[in-house]
Design an enzyme around this catalytic site. Structure first.
Site, PDB file in Angstrom:
ATOM      1  N   LYS A 124       0.832  -1.206   0.000  1.00 24.08           N
ATOM      2  CA  LYS A 124       0.000   0.000   0.000  1.00 24.08           C
ATOM      3  C   LYS A 124       0.867   1.258   0.000  1.00 24.08           C
ATOM      4  CE  LYS A 124      -3.673  -2.639   0.580  1.00 24.08           C
ATOM      5  NZ  LYS A 124      -3.035  -3.967   0.720  1.00 24.08           N
ATOM      6  N   LYS A 159      -8.356   1.505   3.791  1.00 23.37           N
ATOM      7  CA  LYS A 159      -7.814   0.151   3.674  1.00 23.37           C
ATOM      8  C   LYS A 159      -6.707  -0.094   4.686  1.00 23.37           C
ATOM      9  CE  LYS A 159      -6.645   0.874  -0.679  1.00 23.37           C
ATOM     10  NZ  LYS A 159      -6.049   0.725  -2.042  1.00 23.37           N
ATOM     11  N   ARG A 209      -4.940  -4.992 -12.988  1.00 25.27           N
ATOM     12  CA  ARG A 209      -3.667  -5.555 -12.559  1.00 25.27           C
ATOM     13  C   ARG A 209      -2.714  -5.530 -13.753  1.00 25.27           C
ATOM     14  NH1 ARG A 209      -1.848  -8.940  -8.761  1.00 25.27           N
ATOM     15  NH2 ARG A 209      -2.730  -7.307  -7.429  1.00 25.27           N
ATOM     16  N   ARG A 224     -10.255  -6.137 -13.080  1.00 25.31           N
ATOM     17  CA  ARG A 224     -11.106  -6.884 -12.149  1.00 25.31           C
ATOM     18  C   ARG A 224     -12.315  -6.021 -11.820  1.00 25.31           C
ATOM     19  NH1 ARG A 224      -6.091  -7.466  -8.353  1.00 25.31           N
ATOM     20  NH2 ARG A 224      -5.959  -5.364  -9.210  1.00 25.31           N
ATOM     21  N   ARG A 232     -15.221  -3.274  -4.211  1.00 25.08           N
ATOM     22  CA  ARG A 232     -13.922  -3.904  -4.476  1.00 25.08           C
ATOM     23  C   ARG A 232     -13.967  -4.748  -5.744  1.00 25.08           C
ATOM     24  NH1 ARG A 232     -13.743  -7.194   0.935  1.00 25.08           N
ATOM     25  NH2 ARG A 232     -15.840  -7.595   0.101  1.00 25.08           N
ATOM     26  N   ASP A 272      -1.515  -2.089  -9.385  1.00 23.63           N
ATOM     27  CA  ASP A 272      -2.963  -1.923  -9.446  1.00 23.63           C
ATOM     28  C   ASP A 272      -3.262  -0.506  -9.900  1.00 23.63           C
ATOM     29  OD1 ASP A 272      -3.306  -4.496  -8.631  1.00 23.63           O
ATOM     30  OD2 ASP A 272      -3.933  -4.009  -6.582  1.00 23.63           O
ATOM     31  N   GLU A 280      -1.830   0.519  -5.887  1.00 21.90           N
ATOM     32  CA  GLU A 280      -1.009  -0.392  -5.101  1.00 21.90           C
ATOM     33  C   GLU A 280       0.168  -0.871  -5.944  1.00 21.90           C
ATOM     34  OE1 GLU A 280      -2.931  -3.634  -3.096  1.00 21.90           O
ATOM     35  OE2 GLU A 280      -4.590  -2.388  -2.365  1.00 21.90           O
ATOM     36  N   ASN A 282       2.122  -4.326  -5.843  1.00 28.45           N
ATOM     37  CA  ASN A 282       2.125  -5.646  -5.237  1.00 28.45           C
ATOM     38  C   ASN A 282       3.419  -6.389  -5.557  1.00 28.45           C
ATOM     39  OD1 ASN A 282      -0.874  -6.094  -4.230  1.00 28.45           O
ATOM     40  ND2 ASN A 282      -0.957  -4.988  -6.161  1.00 28.45           N
TER      41      ASN A 282
END
Length: 315
Positions: A124, A159, A209, A224, A232, A272, A280, A282
């Site tokens: 994050k 979050k 993603r 997504r 979400r 993201d 984000e 990841n």
């Protein structure tokens, strides 16, 4: 190559969508030897990092997908590559694992992604390094600061800093009657730091993603898309994955970050992106290999193993 995967229990893999399995399948198809172990299998003896590893072969069966042909204790430095694919949460045991892996590196182990980078890139907080691509963001444990931010932006996402799969994410509006309870719960009355971001309406078109391998973006991403009534987009939260070519903005973000990610020791990263904004970075166990491959025809696992072979000098 002899490749050791540090991952969750093999019996927990959902092979129809698991990216670690896709990596294993691609590596095995090239004749590489596969090993698997868990965090608890590591130990330090006389300054060397050892692990109880299982030699595995793939069966091609969707359910009974692997066989263990041998179990032995080996020095992590004896492998051509160690792939860290343990899923979050990034708890104390995960942290300790990165320290052991980093010590293994001092003894000659080749670990991907680098343990130090796994620690430095909170998934994050890492976006703070690239503020030119982010939506307005607050990081705090103070409820009053969150209320002030909410009053300024009217609609926000809250979050936790250590979650995955969309767990613990809340959307807050100014008129939400549960603001106080949510803030008390998420911050543990001011004891836990959280991230708050301005809500991005573009989420309805998908939380994308974008995979970056060896500093270069894969040409397609996985959008997504949240299910009806959900904020979400995470697949784990019921989102639907739709592969799409990268937009110009997606590519700009990925190509800007790519050189820095590689320099910091990150072979594989999942960015993201919602709309025009990076949300984000990841690094622990980025996924979506199989979904992108199935819908685009791009062999994502092949790109990853190509990069791995090049990184260890065994192409």
């Amino acid at each position: 190559m002899h490749i050791a995967f540090l991952a969750d229990p093999l019996s927990s893999f959902k092979t129809y969508k698991d990216s670690t399995f896709a990596m294993m399948r691609e590596a095995a198809s090239r004749g590489h030897v596969l090993y698997a172990f868990e965090q608890r299998d590591m130990r330090v003896v006389a300054g060397r990092v050892l692990a109880d590893v299982q030699t595995i072969t793939l069966t091609g069966d969707a359910d009974d997908w692997y066989r263990i042909s041998a179990t032995e204790t080996r020095d992590l430095a004896s492998f051509d590559a160690v792939i860290m694919r343990k899923d979050p949460p990034f708890d104390s045991e995960y942290l300790y694992a990165t320290h052991l892996l980093e010590h293994a590196e001092r003894n000659g182990a080749r670990v991907f992604n680098k343990p130090r980078a796994l620690r430095d890139y909170n998934e994050k907080l890492a976006i703070l390094r690239f503020a030119q691509f982010t939506t307005p963001t607050l990081v705090t444990s103070q409820s009053d600061a969150i209320r002030t931010f909410l009053a300024e932006h009217h609609d926000v996402i809250l979050k936790p800093l250590d979650g995955m799969g969309g767990a613990g994410i809340f959307r807050l509006r100014e008129d939400d009657p549960n603001i106080g309870a949510i803030l008390e719960t998420q911050t543990l009355n001011g004891a836990v730091t959280v991230m708050v971001q301005r809500y991005l309406p573009a989420i309805v078109d998908g939380d994308k993603r974008v995979l970056v391998i060896a500093g270069k973006p894969v040409d397609w991403c996985l959008a997504r898309i949240p299910k009806q009534g959900e904020t979400r987009g995470n697949l784990a939260a019921g989102g639907t994955g739709v592969a799409r070519p990268l937009s110009a903005r997606d590519r700009e973000i990925a190509e800007t970050l790519g050189p820095q990610l590689v320099a910091d020791g990150l072979l594989l990263v999942g960015l993201d992106v919602i709309g025009e904004n990076l949300t984000e970075v990841n690094v622990t166990s980025p996924t979506c290999f199989q979904e992108i491959t199935a819908q685009s025809g791009i062999n994502v696992a092949g790109l990853f193993v190509d990069a791995l072979e090049q990184a260890v000098g065994q192409r």
